[in-house]
Design a protein around this motif. Structure first.
Motif: not given
Length: 289
Positions: A8, A33, A35, A85, A112, A152
């Protein structure tokens, strides 16, 4: 299919997308993943940091052409963009749909979703009902875009533990919405037996973040002790990652484990190498049991 390793990009703030992808591939990872956030002009003038001037962050207003840069960075290194995310608010379906569209453009499988915080200013029951409505509506959007939405497990929210997250998702389609299990966050708040939590989540267990944390004490003048929780190295915190990986194997998990290390023990490329080596070691041990 077996467990695969990803990163991430919140944890690699000093690397541009192309540098991040190359370093992740060199370490033996398979996925990224990304940001997804707005970086202020003020933050851009500062040194790279996890939540400030993070150089591998997709801008919230990224055009299709800009999004293509992140897809190219991943694919050029032989990696997959597995998720995005963002920092969504519970109830904001318009923002969620924009992120879903970006994820589909990248070929990513998940985003997310927004999750209510809990700070004692509003009763849990109200927050729970709002969250349930949001998740039911978000699940419809996720099915439409073919991208899973995940919650999460996070301290300071109404889902600090696996069991709390599982309650929020009861009756919802696990192909549309799931849970990102974060044992490091659960050191701060929400700890429970890892395997029990995984069993409670069942098909809703969608992703795992790997980091660690630990509690330290400070003695006050009156002799009482104040405990505070902070981030720790992957091998040095309270989370028993050997147990977590063994429990993941026991429940048949075959998804991704993504590093989100905030300890600052190593520079980003070395942190990725350390993560990959440690996880390979633990996964081999759990397979041999």
């Amino acid at each position: 299919m077996s467990i695969r390793l990803s990163v991430f990009t919140v944890a690699t703030p000093d690397l541009q997308p192309e540098e991040l992808a190359a370093s992740a591939a060199a370490a033996g990872l398979q996925g990224i993943e990304w940001r997804y956030a707005r970086t202020s002009d003020e933050a851009r003038q500062q040194a790279p940091s996890y939540w400030g001037n993070n150089l591998a962050t997709i801008p919230v207003d990224a055009s299709e052409e800009e999004l293509a840069r992140y897809e190219r960075a991943a694919s050029a290194a032989g990696l997959r963009s597995i998720g995005i995310a963002p920092y969504l608010r519970c109830g904001d379906l318009d923002a969620a749909e924009r992120v879903l569209a970006a994820a589909r453009s990248l070929g990513a499988d998940m985003i997310r979703l927004g999750l209510h915080g809990y700070d004692r200013t509003r009763p849990f029951g109200e927050l729970y009902e709002e969250q349930r409505r949001y998740l039911a509506e978000a699940a419809v959007l996720c099915r439409r875009y073919g991208v899973k939405g995940v919650l999460e497990t996070h301290h300071g929210t109404i889902a600090p533990s696996a069991s709390a997250a599982a309650r929020l998702l009861e009756g919802l389609d696990p192909d549309a919405v799931g849970v990102l299990l974060d044992p490091g966050n659960m050191v701060h708040e929400g700890f429970e037996n890892y395997r029990m939590g995984m069993e409670l989540l069942g098909p809703h267990l969608a992703h795992v973040h790997m980091k660690n944390a630990a509690w330290t004490s400070t003695e006050r003048e009156d002799g009482s002790v104040r405990w505070t929780c902070g981030w720790a190295g992957m091998r040095r915190g309270i989370v028993d990652w050997a147990q977590v990986t063994a429990d993941l194997a026991a429940v048949g998990y075959d998804g991704w484990i993504g590093v989100e290390d905030f300890s600052g023990e190593h520079r980003s490329p070395e942190m990725l190498r350390q993560f990959a080596a440690y996880m390979r070691e633990l996964l081999q041990e759990s397979a041999a049991r």
